[in-house]
Design an enzyme around this catalytic site. Structure first.
Site, short mmCIF file in Angstrom:
data_model
loop_
_atom_site.label_atom_id
_atom_site.label_comp_id
_atom_site.label_asym_id
_atom_site.label_seq_id
_atom_site.Cartn_x
_atom_site.Cartn_y
_atom_site.Cartn_z
N GLU A 183 -0.30 5.85 -3.34
CA GLU A 183 0.79 5.78 -4.32
C GLU A 183 0.99 7.13 -5.02
OE1 GLU A 183 -0.45 2.38 -6.66
OE2 GLU A 183 0.75 1.04 -5.43
N GLU A 263 1.30 -3.58 -0.12
CA GLU A 263 0.74 -4.32 -1.25
C GLU A 263 1.76 -5.36 -1.69
OE1 GLU A 263 -0.68 -2.07 -4.56
OE2 GLU A 263 -2.07 -0.86 -3.37
#
Length: 632
Positions: A183, A263
């Protein structure tokens, strides 16, 4: 750097081959048909996240089997750098840190692995998995091409990735893809040179055949700063996101190849003082079914969260510092204790529409036992136990030093000085630059005065005479794990001012409470120190007791009803933080392997504020995670 790479290349050449290579084993991206290919055939993974670092080794197989029996064909695994290199240059891959044993169990169970080795992982884990010793360099820019950071990260990846290469699917193992960083688009640096360096390292150690990928949030900025040519771009989002919109965004950065939600949030994390997170099962199942019907590969985060044992919880910092609770239950399909939930059974029914579910019953929940009450006795306050808790003695400094400067990275330190003058009237003790990281428990001549807390309580009034001893026990509540504040130093970060006086001449005691507990020193100290110093219930105090054996060692949950805030150990194992007054978590998980069925079980509690008069704790057969206490 050249010598490091040369050494590793030689090591790779000499490494024994653990797997029989087969020409038919391949895992790749089919850009023409927008899918993964496994052994030359289209493949869709249905995966769940599991963190070995949050689960006792004895339960790894149980959790993996339950995931397999749900219908998953893969798992996603974070590797926390700071869990394996707690001390710089000293690597640990044994016991609960035996990553290769975990991979082997997954392989035996029939689960493929999506590996996420960082070096930054977030994961609501202490400092996002980065070692606190990096902060010894005061101006280091983490997650960037900063020379000091890059050298440390490269050394770590050299150690880790050569261990992982035999486990790649192409080499006979079960790792089908590896994430580079994590991320990264959510971080301020947006340093493409850093990503290029990592890309080069991963290819050097893992070869050209393994799929390397990135994961980023569902915004253009995150995808733009977190992606790099040569790394397959995936996206993450939860139940409130429009699936088509999210995958259209992924397509802008990856026009061809499989759709991937790396995710998909089945639940969420908890902070102290907030409600227990809940994500609706029907929404999870509806969105999961829609993504699988589109042919997307999906990883559910989390499938089982586990527990932030010890000091491993992270924290967030947006408008203020918010520490993550000890439980990482995450409202996930498998509970914190690894028990199948209604959410898991519903997800299994969705999966059965897309692939065959393994035949056989779901393994049952691990057995639980209510061991009942244990009464604790006071051992002593921190001051009376300093010789035991800080045997090396204090570090002396004119001004306060941070945890990292003394190489005390976790837990607690005691800062001690004397009042420079008489203060007969209540006088403000101030941290003018918000330098309490994260909570300080203040006493004058052994009399507890109260709390100073980061972002919320920066002033406390004290009284005393010139020369009186001022003690501040400072607690690290977990370093920030996400965003721009991960350079999160701990301790007293600036001067303290009493009225108009800057306090100087500090004696700073690093406290090694965990070693003292593990070695039984506090139990043996009980007869010597009991009754000394502060009265029970006032300020930081250590208590101990014994849970007598019951002939079994089953999972249980300890509730500290009436206690305020602190840390608890069972047989020397640090279960984590308790804070029932703030909530929502009211019980701490005690895995059965931590207990003895035949020998007395030693209980140690560090209560930081006020203990109840009854001094009892209760071992229950079920958790309580959803009662929000008063915000103090």
């Amino acid at each position: 750097m050249k010598s490091l790479i040369t050494f590793v290349l030689i090591s790779l050449c000499l490494m024994p081959i653990f797997f029989v290579l087969a020409d038919s084993r391949s895992f790749s991206i089919d850009y023409k048909n927008n899918c993964f290919q496994k052994d030359g055939k289209p493949f869709q993974y249905i995966s769940g996240s599991i963190h070995y670092s949050r689960i006792p080794r004895e339960y790894w197989k149980d959790r993996l089997l339950k995931m397999y029996m749900t219908g998953l064909n893969a798992i996603q695994v974070y590797v926390p750098w700071n869990f394996h290199e707690t001390v710089q240059g000293v690597f640990s891959f044994s016991g609960d840190r035996d990553l290769e044993y975990f991979l082997n169990l997954a392989n035996q169970t029939g689960l493929l692995v999506i590996l996420r080795p960082g070096p930054y992982i977030c994961a609501e884990w202490e400092m996002g998995g980065l070692p606190a010793w990096l902060l010894q360099k005061p101006n280091i820019i983490l997650r960037s091409a900063d020379t000091d950071y890059l050298q440390a990260a490269s050394n770590w990846l050299a150690e880790l990735l050569h261990r992982m290469k035999p486990w790649l699917y192409q080499n006979g193992g079960n790792i089908i893809s590896v994430q580079v960083e994590n991320e990264y688009g959510s971080y301020f640096a947006c340093d493409y040179n850093y990503l290029r360096h990592l890309h080069t390292l991963f290819r050097l150690f893992l070869g050209e055949d393994i799929i390397l990928f990135t994961t980023d949030g569902n915004t253009d900025k995150e995808m733009r700063c977190g992606t790099l040519e040569g790394l397959y771009a995936t996206i993450d989002f939860g139940t409130e996101t429009n699936i088509s919109t999210a995958f259209i965004r992924q397509r802008r950065f990856e026009p061809k190849g499989p759709l991937v939600n790396s995710e998909f949030y089945t639940g969420w994390l908890d902070h102290w003082g907030e409600k227990h997170a809940y994500v609706d099962t029907d929404k999870v199942c509806k969105k999961l079914g829609e993504m699988l019907a589109m042919g997307a590969s999906v990883n559910m985060y989390m499938f089982e969260g586990g527990t932030n044992f010890g000091y491993w919880n992270g924290a967030d910092h947006d408008t203020r510092f918010r520490s993550v609770v000890t439980s990482y239950d995450y409202n996930a399909p498998l509970s914190e204790a690894g028990d199948p939930t209604d959410k898991l059974l519903a997800i299994r029914d969705v999966i059965r529409n897309f692939r065959d579910i393994p035949v056989g019953p779901m393994p049952p929940a691990t057995p639980k036992f209510a061991y009942g009450f244990v009464t604790l006795q006071k051992v002593g306050n921190i001051s009376s136990l300093l010789d035991t808790l800080s045997p090396q003695g204090p570090v002396r400094s004119q001004y306060p030093l941070m945890f990292e400067e003394i190489k005390q990275y976790y837990g607690f330190m005691l800062y001690r000085t004397t009042l420079p003058r008489n203060v007969p009237e209540p006088t403000p003790l101030i941290s003018p630059l918000n330098g309490i990281h994260d909570r300080a428990y203040v006493s004058v001549n052994g009399v507890y005065q109260g709390i100073m807390e980061r972002d919320t309580a920066l002033v406390i009034n004290v009284t005393g005479r010139q020369g009186d001893r001022l003690d501040m026990l400072v607690e690290n509540m977990g370093r920030v794990n996400f965003g721009s504040y991960i350079n999160d130093n701990k301790g007293l970060l600036g001067n303290l001012i009493l009225g108009n006086d800057v306090l100087t001449d500090w004696s700073i005691y690093p406290l090694d409470i965990d070693t003292a507990v593990a070695n039984g020193w506090l139990q043996s100290a009980h007869s010597t120190h009991s009754g000394s110093g502060m009265e029970a219930g006032d300020g930081p105090m250590i208590y101990s007791g014994t849970l007598m054996p019951k002939g079994l060692a089953w999972d249980t949950f300890v509730k500290l009803n009436g206690w305020t805030k602190g840390q608890i150990w069972v047989n020397g194992v640090n279960l984590g933080r308790y804070w029932p007054q703030r909530g929502p978590q009211q019980t701490l998980y005690v895995p059965g392997p931590f207990l003895s069925a035949t020998q007395p079980n030693n209980i140690t509690v560090l209560e930081l504020e006020r203990a109840p008069s009854h001094c009892r704790i209760l071992f229950m057969d079920r958790p309580q995670l959803n009662n929000t206490g008063q915000k103090t």
